[in-house]
Design an enzyme around this catalytic site. Structure first.
Site, PDB file in Angstrom:
ATOM      1  N   HIS A  98      -1.704  -1.863  -0.287  1.00 57.93           N
ATOM      2  CA  HIS A  98      -0.845  -1.424  -1.138  1.00 57.93           C
ATOM      3  C   HIS A  98       0.478  -1.991  -1.401  1.00 57.93           C
ATOM      4  O   HIS A  98       1.058  -2.279  -0.372  1.00 57.93           O
ATOM      5  CB  HIS A  98      -0.541   0.174  -1.018  1.00 57.93           C
ATOM      6  CG  HIS A  98      -1.905   1.061  -0.867  1.00 57.93           C
ATOM      7  ND1 HIS A  98      -2.668   1.408   0.241  1.00 57.93           N
ATOM      8  CD2 HIS A  98      -2.805   1.477  -1.906  1.00 57.93           C
ATOM      9  CE1 HIS A  98      -3.805   1.977   0.174  1.00 57.93           C
ATOM     10  NE2 HIS A  98      -3.863   2.033  -1.202  1.00 57.93           N
ATOM     11  N   GLU A 132       3.163  -0.395   7.736  1.00 60.35           N
ATOM     12  CA  GLU A 132       2.586  -1.683   7.687  1.00 60.35           C
ATOM     13  C   GLU A 132       1.116  -1.588   7.100  1.00 60.35           C
ATOM     14  O   GLU A 132       0.393  -1.214   7.649  1.00 60.35           O
ATOM     15  CB  GLU A 132       2.306  -2.479   9.241  1.00 60.35           C
ATOM     16  CG  GLU A 132       3.602  -2.513   9.998  1.00 60.35           C
ATOM     17  CD  GLU A 132       3.245  -3.267  10.918  1.00 60.35           C
ATOM     18  OE1 GLU A 132       2.239  -3.593  11.352  1.00 60.35           O
ATOM     19  OE2 GLU A 132       4.412  -3.686  12.016  1.00 60.35           O
ATOM     20  N   SER A 152      -6.228   2.759  -6.075  1.00 59.03           N
ATOM     21  CA  SER A 152      -5.009   3.045  -5.463  1.00 59.03           C
ATOM     22  C   SER A 152      -4.064   1.710  -5.899  1.00 59.03           C
ATOM     23  O   SER A 152      -2.923   1.994  -6.199  1.00 59.03           O
ATOM     24  CB  SER A 152      -4.935   3.281  -4.229  1.00 59.03           C
ATOM     25  OG  SER A 152      -5.399   2.137  -3.385  1.00 59.03           O
TER      26      SER A 152
END
Length: 266
Positions: free
Chosen positions: A224, A220, A41
Site C-alpha cells: 500500500h 513496513e 485496496s
C-alpha cells in the site's frame, strides 16, 4: 407614435437576432463524464484511521476538469469474485451512461490461494470479461489495468515480478476483447526500479515507530502506498490515458505551476 414604436421594436428584434448569432459561436460546455474505479485496496479511498496509507484513486480525482466526476468504488481486500458476490458491481453497471468510463484493476486478492477472495484463473478471466461486456452494453468505455506492483527486490537490487500470472491474464483479456489496457504492473515496476530498493520505501506506507499516530509501532508495508506513492501511480495511469488517446485525455487539467513562491505572500 406608431412609427416610433415600430422602429424601436425593429431595433430590439435585430438586437435579439444579433445576440442569438453571437451565442451560436460560443462552444457548448463539454458533456459530463463519470469515471468509475473498481478494484482493490491499492486503488481505494482510505479511512482516516489508515492514513497516511493512500490509494492511487484518491489523487487521481484531482487531475480532471469540472466536467469529470471520478466515482471510486474500489474496496480493500476485494477480488473480482467478492466484488461481484457482495453486489458491488451491479450498482455501477446499472448507473452507467453513454460516454462514462470504468477502470478495472484487480489481481492482488484474486491470486492468493489462501485468501477467501481467491479467484481461479478461469473465473478471473470470466469476471473481467463480464465487467467489459456489461460496461459496453451501456455504451460506456471499459479500461483494463494490470495489478500495480508490490515492492520487492532481489539481492542484486533488481525489482521482482509479483503478479506474473494474473497480470498476463488481464493482458490476454484486453487483447481478446479489444479493450484499452493500462499495464500498471509493468509501469510501476519501472518506477520502483528508478527509485531503487531503499528510496522506493518512500512510495509505500513505511513508517518508523512514533512517526505517525495511526501506527505507533511503525509500519513496513510493501503493498500500500504513501501519499507520494499514490500520486506517482496515478500519474502513470494518466500518462497511459494520454498514450491510448482516450477521449478522457481531453479532460485532464492543463494547469501551470509557479516556478517560485512570493516570499511576501501570506
Amino acid at each position: 407614435m406608431n412609427s416610433r414604436f415600430l422602429s424601436v421594436a425593429a431595433a430590439l428584434g435585430l438586437l435579439s437576432l444579433l445576440c442569438l448569432a453571437l451565442l451560436s459561436f460560443i462552444p457548448a460546455a463539454p458533456a459530463k463524464t463519470r469515471v468509475y474505479l473498481i478494484g482493490d485496496s491499492t486503488m481505494a479511498i482510505k479511512q482516516v484511521k489508515a492514513y497516511p496509507e493512500t490509494g492511487w484513486g484518491m489523487p487521481f480525482t484531482a487531475f480532471f476538469d469540472e466536467s469529470v466526476t471520478v466515482d471510486n468504488r474500489a474496496q480493500n481486500g476485494r477480488s473480482t469474485k467478492t466484488f461481484l458476490a457482495e453486489n458491488r458491481w451491479q450498482p455501477v453497471a446499472s448507473e452507467l451512461r453513454e460516454g462514462d468510463y470504468v477502470f478495472i484493476q484487480f489481481g492482488h486478492n484474486d491470486e492468493v490461494p489462501t485468501k477467501a477472495s481467491y479467484t481461479p484463473e478461469a473465473d478471473f478471466t470470466a469476471n473481467l470479461k463480464r465487467f467489459v461486456s456489461e460496461t459496453r452494453s451501456r455504451k460506456a468505455q471499459p479500461v483494463l489495468l494490470t495489478p500495480v506492483a508490490r515492492r520487492k527486490f532481489d539481492a542484486a537490487g533488481k525489482v521482482e515480478e509479483t503478479h506474473a500470472a494474473y497480470a498476463e491474464l488481464v493482458r490476454a483479456v484486453a487483447r481478446e476483447t479489444n479493450t484499452p489496457l493500462i499495464d500498471l504492473d509493468a509501469r510501476s515496476q519501472v518506477l520502483l526500479q528508478q527509485f531503487g530498493p531503499e528510496n522506493s520505501k518512500l512510495l509505500f506506507n513505511y513508517l518508523a515507530p512514533g512517526e505517525h499516530p495511526n501506527y505507533p509501532d511503525g509500519r513496513e508495508d510493501n503493498t500500500h502506498f504513501s501519499e507520494l506513492g499514490a500520486r506517482r501511480m496515478a500519474e502513470l495511469v494518466l500518462a497511459d490515458i494520454r498514450d491510448l488517446r482516450l477521449g478522457l485525455a481531453e479532460r485532464i487539467v492543463q494547469g501551470t505551476v509557479k516556478k517560485a513562491v512570493d516570499p511576501q505572500a501570506r
